[in-house]
Design an enzyme around this catalytic site. Structure first.
Site, PDB file in Angstrom:
ATOM      1  N   TYR A 103     -13.106  -7.194   5.609  1.00 55.13           N
ATOM      2  CA  TYR A 103     -11.845  -7.300   4.863  1.00 55.13           C
ATOM      3  C   TYR A 103     -11.468  -8.775   4.790  1.00 55.13           C
ATOM      4  O   TYR A 103     -11.419  -9.455   5.815  1.00 55.13           O
ATOM      5  CB  TYR A 103     -10.719  -6.509   5.545  1.00 55.13           C
ATOM      6  CG  TYR A 103      -9.394  -6.690   4.823  1.00 55.13           C
ATOM      7  CD1 TYR A 103      -9.146  -6.021   3.622  1.00 55.13           C
ATOM      8  CD2 TYR A 103      -8.425  -7.563   5.299  1.00 55.13           C
ATOM      9  CE1 TYR A 103      -7.959  -6.225   2.924  1.00 55.13           C
ATOM     10  CE2 TYR A 103      -7.229  -7.763   4.613  1.00 55.13           C
ATOM     11  CZ  TYR A 103      -7.016  -7.092   3.425  1.00 55.13           C
ATOM     12  OH  TYR A 103      -5.838  -7.300   2.729  1.00 55.13           O
TER      13      TYR A 103
ATOM     14  N   LYS B 100      -2.385 -16.316   9.379  1.00 51.64           N
ATOM     15  CA  LYS B 100      -1.650 -15.419  10.281  1.00 51.64           C
ATOM     16  C   LYS B 100      -0.953 -16.135  11.444  1.00 51.64           C
ATOM     17  O   LYS B 100       0.181 -16.569  11.303  1.00 51.64           O
ATOM     18  CB  LYS B 100      -2.581 -14.334  10.802  1.00 51.64           C
ATOM     19  CG  LYS B 100      -2.969 -13.315   9.717  1.00 51.64           C
ATOM     20  CD  LYS B 100      -3.639 -12.124  10.308  1.00 51.64           C
ATOM     21  CE  LYS B 100      -4.124 -11.122   9.275  1.00 51.64           C
ATOM     22  NZ  LYS B 100      -3.113 -10.189   8.807  1.00 51.64           N
TER      23      LYS B 100
ATOM     24  N   ASP C  72     -14.291 -16.178   8.318  1.00 54.01           N
ATOM     25  CA  ASP C  72     -12.888 -15.846   8.075  1.00 54.01           C
ATOM     26  C   ASP C  72     -12.261 -15.509   9.432  1.00 54.01           C
ATOM     27  O   ASP C  72     -12.460 -14.419   9.965  1.00 54.01           O
ATOM     28  CB  ASP C  72     -12.832 -14.649   7.111  1.00 54.01           C
ATOM     29  CG  ASP C  72     -11.423 -14.130   6.895  1.00 54.01           C
ATOM     30  OD1 ASP C  72     -10.506 -14.556   7.623  1.00 54.01           O
ATOM     31  OD2 ASP C  72     -11.249 -13.274   6.004  1.00 54.01           O
TER      32      ASP C  72
ATOM     33  N   TYR D 266       0.826  -1.222   0.000  1.00 53.94           N
ATOM     34  CA  TYR D 266       0.000   0.000   0.000  1.00 53.94           C
ATOM     35  C   TYR D 266       0.851   1.259   0.000  1.00 53.94           C
ATOM     36  O   TYR D 266       0.663   2.146   0.838  1.00 53.94           O
ATOM     37  CB  TYR D 266      -0.945  -0.006   1.219  1.00 53.94           C
ATOM     38  CG  TYR D 266      -1.749  -1.266   1.315  1.00 53.94           C
ATOM     39  CD1 TYR D 266      -2.716  -1.561   0.354  1.00 53.94           C
ATOM     40  CD2 TYR D 266      -1.537  -2.187   2.333  1.00 53.94           C
ATOM     41  CE1 TYR D 266      -3.439  -2.735   0.412  1.00 53.94           C
ATOM     42  CE2 TYR D 266      -2.263  -3.370   2.395  1.00 53.94           C
ATOM     43  CZ  TYR D 266      -3.207  -3.632   1.425  1.00 53.94           C
ATOM     44  OH  TYR D 266      -3.919  -4.796   1.488  1.00 53.94           O
TER      45      TYR D 266
END
Ligand SMILES: Cc1ncc(COP(=O)(O)O)c(C=O)c1O
Length: 434
Positions: free
Chosen positions: A148, A278, A249, A16
């Site tokens: 997200y 993660k 998720d 980003y």
């Protein structure tokens, strides 16, 4: 400027970022426990766990040992028609950790190489499931705003189209359905009308919906918002009623972060498909998993019609179930138990509540919220990123806000005095915003 940093500025594209602008960048030389050691000699207490992942801290002897032992055996091997002990053990462990009352909530584990890909796989499973039932019109996904789910194309299609960094791709991504963001505040009194928006979408579109996908209890990168578990329980019932699959998720919430091993267990709402990533490897390596229940597995395999997938799940990444990553993941799951993660997370939660709540009184602060080992200070205005990140570094901490959010989710092994340093730095920086 340090030569390595100069070379980085010249050659690398960071996440980003616009390479034409000077973004703050710090060179990490090593890391140990909850400390990042920079090349210039500075040590920083890490408040980010490298984006939710490093739950046991850096350079952990048990995780190092697991990687070293495995690298001397085999560091990678294709997973098509070959298998290995680290993956077999890991699948067993994950299926056991996601069991309730001696019954497995999921039947199979599909390994992949990143959270976004595990979401792609989950979406593919849902679509293939309905293909196999000869209902190909059920191919859309329904989700909520401010979600997200990653940066790949299917994952972006279920990420909020207006309030996220992916808004520019509108019109290019698969068109999905969005309900209003769940009313947030996990301690609010529940009201039936909180389901109205998603219920209306389900009633109107269920014939074209393959699955609902949602981050359970905590919306992470879409705003660090916590919402009521009843929302998930009702969603489960609606999915049963209207024949929709349910995907959770838990890439950010999994492995204890919210105070329960998996958020779905605290919510008492079990999805058909679960995405993990993660913290799966204690943040050591990239590895993700998509778990599917027997209904989904059997449903996909039932497709034996000619010209279709023939019952095969159409996915197979090169680095699927990487043995090094699986070996470290096994060691990380063992550490969770040995370290008593429940006690660690509960202690962090209590201290965050005590130390962040007074910051709420500051006039520039909109809200302080804490859940498990997640502490969030939402400001009224977006923070000046290029000012605030170096400021935190000056104060000896690694905190990387985005938008209006100054947030921390430290490694579970953090000591009370280290956590105090993080919360004091947040208070100090906010006081300097006057
Ligand atoms: C809830 C959630 N899903 C998916 C992802 C994407 O995972 P990855 O960055 O490993 O692709 C993230 C990453 O932040 C996430 O928080």
């Amino acid at each position: 400027m340090n030569k390595l940093l100069a070379a980085d500025y010249q050659n690398i594209w960071h996440p980003y970022t616009n390479t034409a602008t000077d973004n703050p960048l710090f060179l990490v030389d090593s890391a140990c426990g909850v400390e990042l050691h920079l090349a210039d000699g500075t040590s920083l207490i890490d408040g980010m766990s490298s984006w939710w992942a490093v739950i046991h801290g850096y350079n952990h002897p048990s995780l190092n040992q697991a990687a070293k032992a495995q690298i001397d055996k085999v560091s990678h091997v294709m997973f098509g028609s070959l298998t290995h002990e680290p993956a077999i053990k890991l699948a067993e462990q994950l299926l056991s950790l996601t069991s309730s009352h001696a019954k497995q909530d999921f039947a199979r584990v599909f390994f992949s190489d990143s959270g976004s890909v595990s979401v792609e796989v989950a979406i593919k499973m849902a679509i293939q499931y309905w293909f196999a039932q000869d209902r190909p019109k059920k191919h859309q996904l329904l989700t909520v705003r401010h979600g997200y789910h990653g940066d790949t194309f299917a994952a972006m299609s279920v990420t909020d189209p207006e309030n996220s960094m992916h808004s520019m791709f509108q019109g290019i991504l698969a068109e999905q359905l969005f309900a209003e963001i769940p009313v947030y505040g996990d301690d609010i009194a529940w009201r039936p009308e909180y389901m109205d928006s998603i219920k209306a979408q389900i009633e109107q579109h269920h014939q074209s919906i393959a699955a609902i996908i949602i981050e359970p209890l905590v919306q992470g990168a879409g705003g660090m918002k916590f919402y009521h578990a009843e929302y998930l329980r009702q969603l489960r019932q609606l999915c049963n009623q209207y024949e929709l699959l349910l995907i959770f998720d838990e890439i950010a919430t999994g492995f204890g972060r919210t105070g329960s091993l998996f958020a779905y267990q605290a919510a008492q709402a079990t999805p058909d498909i679960l995405c993990l990533g993660k913290a799966l490897t204690g943040g050591y390596m990239t590895l993700a998993a998509t778990l599917a229940n027997q209904k989904v597995v059997a449903g996909i395999h039932a497709d034996s019609q000619e010209g279709k997938a023939g019952g095969v799940l159409m996915h197979g990444p090169t680095f699927m179930a990487n043995p090094l990553a699986c070996a470290v993941a096994n060691a990380s799951l063992e550490l969770l138990q040995v370290n008593n993660w429940q006690r660690q997370v509960a202690a962090i939660e209590e201290q965050l509540k005590q130390q962040l709540t007074p910051i709420q009184a500051h006039k520039q602060v909109h809200e302080v919220r804490v859940k498990g080992a997640i502490g969030v200070v939402e400001m009224k205005q977006p923070v000046d990123f290029n000012w605030i990140v170096p400021k935190f570094v000056e104060l000896g901490v690694w905190i990387r806000p985005f938008g209006k959010l100054i947030y921390i989710m430290p490694p579970y092994i953090i000591k009370p005095e280290q956590l105090t340093k993080l919360t004091q730095a947040i208070a100090q920086v906010i006081s300097e915003m006057d």
